[in-house]
Structure formats: C-alpha cells, structure tokens
Design an enzyme around this catalytic site. Structure first.
Site, PDB file in Angstrom:
ATOM      1  N   TYR A  77      -1.712   0.527  10.625  1.00  0.00           N
ATOM      2  CA  TYR A  77      -1.954  -0.141   9.336  1.00  0.00           C
ATOM      3  C   TYR A  77      -0.732  -0.011   8.422  1.00  0.00           C
ATOM      4  CZ  TYR A  77      -3.715  -0.817   4.576  1.00  0.00           C
ATOM      5  OH  TYR A  77      -3.881  -1.235   3.272  1.00  0.00           O
ATOM      6  N   SER A 113       0.812  -1.220   0.000  1.00  0.00           N
ATOM      7  CA  SER A 113       0.000   0.000   0.000  1.00  0.00           C
ATOM      8  C   SER A 113       0.842   1.265   0.000  1.00  0.00           C
ATOM      9  CB  SER A 113      -0.880  -0.015   1.245  1.00  0.00           C
ATOM     10  OG  SER A 113      -1.447   1.253   1.471  1.00  0.00           O
ATOM     11  N   GLU A 133       0.189   3.619   1.755  1.00  0.00           N
ATOM     12  CA  GLU A 133       0.253   4.055   3.153  1.00  0.00           C
ATOM     13  C   GLU A 133       1.652   3.808   3.743  1.00  0.00           C
ATOM     14  OE1 GLU A 133      -2.143   5.512   5.588  1.00  0.00           O
ATOM     15  OE2 GLU A 133      -2.628   6.245   3.608  1.00  0.00           O
TER      16      GLU A 133
END
Ligand code: NAP
Ligand code: F7E
Length: 331
Positions: free
Chosen positions: A156, A132, A134
């Site tokens: 996360y 990801s 992220e």
C-alpha cells in the site's frame, strides 16, 4: 444544461471514493460550500451507500472505476467538473500484502489513469491526490514533513508513493494544478470496521453490552498521529483553493500508541482494557510502521488549516457513536 452555463452558476467537483469515509465527509463539506457534487461509484452487486444515504438526493452519482480509464474520460466529458478529488483506493494496509497487484492497479496506476483523463479532457481541472503518511514508513526523520525522505513498508505504501510522484510529475510535465495531501491517519464514527480505531471502539460497545468478552489485536506498541476526518477533508479543499498547487502534510503533531487508544476507549465505557484485549499473531503485519507523527506547519501557515477535535475527543465521540449503534442493532 451546458457545461459553460453551469460554470457561471456553481462550482462542480468530482469525488472518487465518495462511498468511503473521507468521500462522504468531503461531499457534505462541498455541498455546504454550494458546490455541485458528482460522485464516481464502481459497480457492485449490492449498493453500499450507507455513508452518503443522508445526502444522496443532493448528489449526482455516476458509474466509473479507477481500473478503467475510458470510464473516467467519459465521466469527465459528461460532467465537466472544475475540481477532482481522487480519494478512491484499496486503502487497507493489511490487505495490500494479500492483494499487492490489485493494490498497485488501483492505488498507484489508478492515479495515472485519472491524471491522464484530466490531461486529455480538460487540463484546467484542479486535482487532489489522497497521499498518505504510510509513504514515510520506516521514518527517516521525526516529525515527518514534506521534505522528509520516504521509505514505505507495505505494498500500500509503495503504491501511494507512486501516486504521489505521478501527481508531482503531471504537475511538472503538463502544468496541471495537481496537489498531493500527505494525510496522517484520520478517523471518525464512519471509519471502516477493519481499521484499528473503529475495531476498538466497536468492540468496546459490544463488550459493554455483554455481546463479546475479548478483543484480538496485533501490535499494541505501534504509534500513530490520529486526527478527525472532517477536519482533514477541509484541508483537501483548501489545497485546491490556492493559486498554486503543492504538497502538504496534514497531521495533529501528536502521537499515541494502540495501547493508549485501548486504554482511553475502554475507559470511556468504564472498562479496563487489560481485562479484554488479547494479542493475536494474525493481526501482526509482515513489516510494521512503528511511529508516525507529522509536522503540519506548512498547511497551518499557507492554508490557514487548523484541527478542531483532539485525540481524547475523537475517541470519546467514536465510542459514544458505537454504543448507540450497538443499542440500535439490539432493538
Ligand atoms: P475508504 O473508506 O476505504 O474508501 C475507499 C473508497 O475507494 C471507497 O469509496 C471505495 O469504493 C473506493 N474504491 C476502491 N476501489 C475502487 C476502484 N477500483 N474504483 C473506484 N472506486 C474504488 O478510505 P478513506 O479512509 O475514506 O480514505 C480516502 C483516501 O485517502 C484513500 O485513498 C486512502 O488510501 C487515503 N488516505 C486515508 C487516510 C485515513 O487515515 N483515512 C490517510 C491517508 C490517506 P467501495 O465503497 O465501492 O469499496
Ligand atoms: O492500523 C496496528 C497496526 O489499520 C494502525 C489507513 O487509513 O492510515 C491507515 O493505515 C496501527 C498499525 O491503519 C491491529 O499494525 C494493531 O500499526 O488502523 P490501521 P494504518 O495501517 O495506519 C494510513 C495513513 C492510510 O493511508 C491507510 O489508508 O494499528 N494494529 N492491531 C492493528 N491494526 C488493525 N487494522 N487491526 C488490528 O487488529
């Protein structure tokens, strides 16, 4: 039918997270490529097959959980897939602060469990890990590419970074054909209602129908590189179709703020977002990822990947779909 016979007939892929947004689109895509598709489903007290109901009769659904390695070893032994797409995760960033350990167990250690199950049962299996953007978090470079340093900003993001590196590590340690797709935000009418794009488009449809008046959001200044999910699952398959495994950024190269998203989505229904959107502290995150914008040059050059739908097209499609959904719910 034995595994050897099947191999000569059709390729077989296992998808974890098949009930999620990406899993459902990937299943559709692989069926279209004549794959046999096996989906790993975790036990729940009620079925949640909404996203795959239309293709369920063409899928093999089997029980398993990323928290339980034995379930994955047994599943691989019984189903003998040639490709495994690991899409399952606790995927909502906001929840990861409330449930950091569960997020780590699923989104981080779950990857090791699956990789280890592959190493034990059949190291020839090709593996895709759903990494990801992220992981870039507090970005160290703009735009972000495969070589950009990581700086995750949520439990996360930290868990995904572990999943990314353990994928690289199993590739280097055991020679697995393991690839990591560093995908930027991708959305669709099947997006979960808690994510900001779908939260906005569903609210637009309800406000248009006179069912709500306001929409409470958090940080309107956050900027994201939003693409269309069906375009992104094609990139996953292209990665596993290469002779060599690798890591690839998949992104549009454009960034828009949550405010831009609101302006566009409300305008699709003839509404002005300023009349309806309010900021609510409950949706402000303990640490924010302010700006994401990806450089997908490697995926374009090596995989021949291209996106087909742009941001205004994506938002319009989501608003239209939610208007139909709300009309259906009112009948
Ligand atoms: P999603 O809609 O939230 O789907 C997550 C899936 O994981 C669901 O099928 C869920 O099953 C399953 N799952 C959760 N915990 C599990 C467990 N312990 N064992 C087995 N299955 C479990 O996510 P998505 O948007 O499709 O994203 C797919 C993957 O890509 C995720 O790993 C996500 O973190 C990653 N990713 C997404 C984006 C994006 O913008 N969408 C971008 C980059 C990376 P239930 O239905 O039973 O809950
Ligand atoms: O937030 C801001 C919020 O929850 C986007 C996941 O698929 O993509 C997703 O993670 C932005 C953030 O997605 C609200 O603060 C403002 O800056 O839609 P989101 P995300 O956190 O970017 C990545 C690539 C993944 O890997 C993840 O799995 O929007 N925002 N107000 C809000 N966000 C939400 N959810 N709700 C609000 O009310």
């Amino acid at each position: 039918m034995g595994g050897g016979y099947r191999r000569t007939m059709a390729k077989r892929a296992l998808i974890t997270g098949i009930t999620g947004q990406d899993g459902s689109y990937l299943a559709e895509f692989l069926l279209g490529q004549d794959y046999e598709v096996v989906g790993m489903i975790r036990r729940s007290s009620t079925l949640n097959f909404e996203r795959i109901a239309h293709i369920q009769d063409r899928l093999t659904l089997v029980a398993g959980d990323l928290l339980d390695e034995v379930s994955m070893i047994n599943l691989l032994r019984e189903q003998r897939p040639q490709e495994v797409y690991n899409l399952a995760a606790q995927s909502f960033v906001q929840t990861s602060w409330g449930q950091p350990v569960l997020t780590g167990e699923t989104t981080a250690l779950g990857v090791t469990r699956m990789l280890d199950a592959i190493r034990i049962v059949d190291p020839e299996v090709r593996f895709y890990q759903a990494s990801s953007s992220e992981m870039f978090g507090k970005v160290q470079e703009v735009p972000q590419r495969e070589t950009t340093s990581f700086y995750p900003r949520s439990p996360y993001g930290v868990a995904k970074l572990y999943g990314h590196w353990i994928t690289v590590n199993y590739r280097e340690s055991y020679g697995l054909h393991a690839s990591s797709g560093i995908l930027f935000n991708h959305e669709s009418p099947r997006r979960g209602l808690e994510f900001v794009t779908r939260k906005v488009t569903y609210a637009v449809a309800r406000i248009r129908a006179g069912l709500e008046r306001t929409l409470a959001l958090g940080n309107l200044d956050a900027q994201r590189d939003w693409g269309y999910a069906p375009d992104y699952v094609r990139a996953m398959w292209l990665m596993l179709s290469q002779d060599q495994p690798g890591d690839y950024v998949v992104a549009t190269g454009e960034t828009h703020s949550v405010r831009d998203l609101c302006q566009l989505a409300f305008a699709c229904a003839g509404l002005e977002y300023r009349d309806h959107v309010v900021v609510d502290e409950r949706f402000i995150r303990p640490a924010e990822v302010d700006l994401l914008v990806g450089d997908a040059s490697k995926a374009v050059a090596t995989l021949g990947w291209q996106r087909e739908i742009d941001f205004p097209g994506l938002v319009a499609a989501m608003v239209e779909s939610d208007i139909k959904l709300v009309e259906h719910q009112q009948r």
